[in-house]
Design a protein around this motif. Structure first.
Motif, mmCIF file in Angstrom:
data_model
loop_
_atom_site.group_PDB
_atom_site.id
_atom_site.type_symbol
_atom_site.label_atom_id
_atom_site.label_comp_id
_atom_site.label_asym_id
_atom_site.label_seq_id
_atom_site.Cartn_x
_atom_site.Cartn_y
_atom_site.Cartn_z
ATOM 1 N N ALA A 28 7.384 6.718 0.027
ATOM 2 C CA ALA A 28 7.063 5.618 -0.876
ATOM 3 C C ALA A 28 5.552 5.482 -0.955
ATOM 4 C CB ALA A 28 7.680 4.313 -0.388
ATOM 5 N N SER A 29 5.055 5.304 -2.172
ATOM 6 C CA SER A 29 3.629 5.099 -2.417
ATOM 7 C C SER A 29 3.403 3.637 -2.777
ATOM 8 C CB SER A 29 3.159 6.002 -3.562
ATOM 9 O OG SER A 29 1.848 5.666 -3.989
ATOM 10 N N LEU A 30 2.405 3.011 -2.142
ATOM 11 C CA LEU A 30 2.089 1.607 -2.405
ATOM 12 C C LEU A 30 0.644 1.477 -2.877
ATOM 13 C CD1 LEU A 30 3.953 1.691 0.434
ATOM 14 C CD2 LEU A 30 3.757 -0.778 0.162
ATOM 15 N N ILE A 78 -6.087 -0.763 -2.047
ATOM 16 C CA ILE A 78 -5.689 0.156 -0.989
ATOM 17 C C ILE A 78 -4.498 0.963 -1.465
ATOM 18 C CG2 ILE A 78 -4.241 -1.614 0.121
ATOM 19 C CD1 ILE A 78 -4.780 -0.212 2.796
ATOM 20 N N HIS A 79 -4.549 2.276 -1.267
ATOM 21 C CA HIS A 79 -3.415 3.155 -1.546
ATOM 22 C C HIS A 79 -2.837 3.591 -0.215
ATOM 23 C CE1 HIS A 79 -1.832 7.282 -3.126
ATOM 24 N NE2 HIS A 79 -0.860 6.388 -2.998
ATOM 25 N N GLY A 80 -1.551 3.312 -0.006
ATOM 26 C CA GLY A 80 -0.899 3.666 1.239
ATOM 27 C C GLY A 80 0.439 4.340 1.010
ATOM 28 N N MET A 81 1.033 4.830 2.094
ATOM 29 C CA MET A 81 2.319 5.515 1.990
ATOM 30 C C MET A 81 3.129 5.246 3.244
ATOM 31 S SD MET A 81 0.712 9.340 2.325
ATOM 32 C CE MET A 81 -0.387 9.752 3.690
ATOM 33 N N VAL A 82 4.453 5.200 3.080
ATOM 34 C CA VAL A 82 5.366 4.999 4.199
ATOM 35 C C VAL A 82 6.576 5.911 4.027
ATOM 36 C CG1 VAL A 82 4.703 2.584 4.569
ATOM 37 C CG2 VAL A 82 6.640 3.110 3.082
#
Length: 531
Positions: free
Chosen positions: A313-315, A369-373
């Motif tokens: 998942a990209s946030l 902020i670009h994050g991933m989980v």
């Protein structure tokens, strides 16, 4: 581990103590440049890039008056797919595409003595800082337009020689005051220019029409006016070519922009040929899977030859209203407060993502902020568990942000817009080697999550179509109205998602009957095991 208010409050207090407003030193670019040159033993005649705004201490804020250039590789999204779907081959091509254009842009930036700020997906951001002073704004704008014309021609010529790298380019240019900071650490430097010129240039670069769009202010600096009934000056191809006849002086050497383009193109073309011959192994993209959680990714360990590719998942979380806030801070002399607040908010969002949800920050993109989980094991990603973690992470980020609004002076006017999507995504470092390389995560999911964030106001969280389809039934129920929910914080998530019995009731995804009632028990164990 899940989000916890006491823990978040303690983190924020720690960040405030480590970057207090009173310790932020605000200085102008000229004095910072002189200080840096002296510290590095660089003469005043040396190239500006030798003493550029890189590695700015976290307690410094540098006021600048510069020209901001945003370039958008407008055909990138079509490169991501092969016959309508993302594949390993299409992702390899997409990374080769970005790798080539990032490297080419860096070479041309150095030739024009500019500074690269950031590469993010299909967008490239650079600034023209010299010649310095308000009286030289026109000269900076002319250099920026000459660079824009040169970059568009370089990309066109590279596409003719290497057809897989063909793309149109749209470039936005604006000029004005902004503040330069760096919030990165160690090998993850993150220079950032905050203020309206960078934001406006980025908006001018948006769109599918190739060309160069110059803001009203930048156009006025070169005694030109926007087109009738417009706020921008759109350059014709012939006018672009005229700017390649501009004289560009770097390190005391005066050369025509066209000659600088030829030098850069020769270097880039030679390197691309070397890559294709196989003599440069770093440019060969090989993918591998990483077992979740993603929080322990070390980007330095993932050059192109060891790139990660997996479902995740990209946030994207963007601080709504921050550009207006920093512009007001510049006008009213409260730069130190705004910079300190931004450092704290970004640090807390990155920490919450990593410590509370096992996620990993890709990079800060301006005030976003670009994050991933991801959840799962070494063999596969558990889509539903991943989406549950993703929406809970979004809720935790919003709650952390709300705490920041109450604990930081002047932050109460700000909001947070969050977008999420899901899909196969490659991750690695690309571009020039060493510290100049760029952390990249580029896929349809990353593009859509950013687009979803853009359709939110400062109170909303939105899911992309793929994220919605991959989500448990209870998540789909919460996001059923336009895939967007206001005020979705930790308390709301706990109330709406906390009683979910089976995330495997999702159309289009086949359930494993042996696991239908186990995720509620397993998720805490996974989070505990990650620690």
């Amino acid at each position: 581990m899940a989000w916890n208010e006491d823990r978040a409050r303690m983190r924020i207090k720690r960040f405030i103590d480590s970057i207090p407003e009173g310790r932020i030193v605000v200085e102008d670019f000229r004095s910072f440049l002189s200080e840096t040159r002296m510290a590095k033993g660089i003469t005043a005649s040396a190239a500006l890039t030798e003493a550029s705004l890189v590695d700015i201490p976290r307690n410094r804020a540098i006021t600048t008056h510069a020209v901001h250039v945003y370039a958008n590789l407008i055909d990138f999204n079509s490169v991501l797919v092969d016959a309508g779907r993302e594949t390993e081959a299409s992702h390899r091509l997409a990374f080769e595409f970005l790798h080539a254009h990032y490297s080419a842009c860096d070479v041309l930036i150095d030739e024009f003595e500019m500074q690269r700020v950031d590469f993010h997906g299909s967008r490239l951001h650079a600034v023209v800082l010299a010649p310095e002073g308000p009286q030289n704004e026109g000269a900076r704008v002319r250099k920026a337009i000459a660079f824009a014309a040169g970059f568009r021609e370089m990309v066109e010529r590279l596409g003719q020689e290497h057809t897989r790298f063909q793309t149109g380019v749209r470039i936005g240019i604006d000029s004005g005051p902004a503040v330069a900071i760096d919030g990165g650490r160690k090998d993850e430097r993150e220079p950032l220019f905050i203020g309206s010129p960078a934001n406006h240039a980025a908006k001018l670069a948006d769109g599918q029409e190739p060309g160069v769009a110059v803001s009203r202010r930048a156009a006025a600096a070169i005694d030109r006016a926007p087109q009738p009934f417009s706020d921008i000056l759109s350059l014709s191809k012939s006018l672009e070519r005229q700017f390649l006849n501009e004289h560009v002086v770097t390190a005391g050497v005066d050369r025509m922009a066209d000659a600088r383009l030829e030098t850069a193109y020769t270097k880039v073309a030679d390197e691309l040929r070397a890559r294709e011959s196989g003599s440069v192994s770093e440019a060969v993209f090989r993918f591998q899977r990483k077992a979740p959680p993603l929080k322990d990714i070390v980007y330095a360990d993932h050059p192109p030859s060891r790139a990660i590719r997996m479902e995740m998942a990209s946030l994207f979380a963007d601080i709504d209203g921050f550009t207006a806030y920093i512009d007001d801070s510049i006008r009213t002399g409260r730069i130190a407060e705004a910079v300190s607040n931004l450092h704290v908010m970004r640090a807390e969002m990155a920490a919450a993502l990593r410590e509370d949800f096992g996620g990993r920050k890709v990079r800060f993109v301006g005030d976003c902020i670009h994050g991933m989980v991801a959840e799962g094991d070494a063999r596969s990603t558990d889509a539903m568990a991943t989406m549950r973690t993703a929406v809970n992470a979004a809720a935790g980020l919003r709650s952390s942000f709300e705490l920041c609004r109450t604990m930081l002076p002047g932050a109460d006017r700000l909001g947070l817009a969050i977008g999420i999507d899901y899909g196969e995504t490659p991750v690695c470092r690309i571009g020039l080697r060493g510290q100049a390389s760029v952390r990249a995560a580029a896929s349809r999911a990353t593009c859509v999550s950013e687009a979803e964030q853009r359709r939110c106001d400062g109170r909303e969280t939105a899911l992309g179509e793929a994220a919605f389809a991959a989500s448990p039934a209870v998540v789909r129920q919460v996001f059923i109205s336009g895939r967007k929910v206001p005020n979705f914080d930790h308390d709301a998530a706990d109330l709406l998602l906390g009683t979910m019995q089976s995330p495997y009731l999702s159309s289009g995804v086949e359930a494993d009957p042996m696991r239908a009632h186990s995720p509620e028990d397993q998720l805490p164990m996974r989070a505990h095991d990650a620690w």
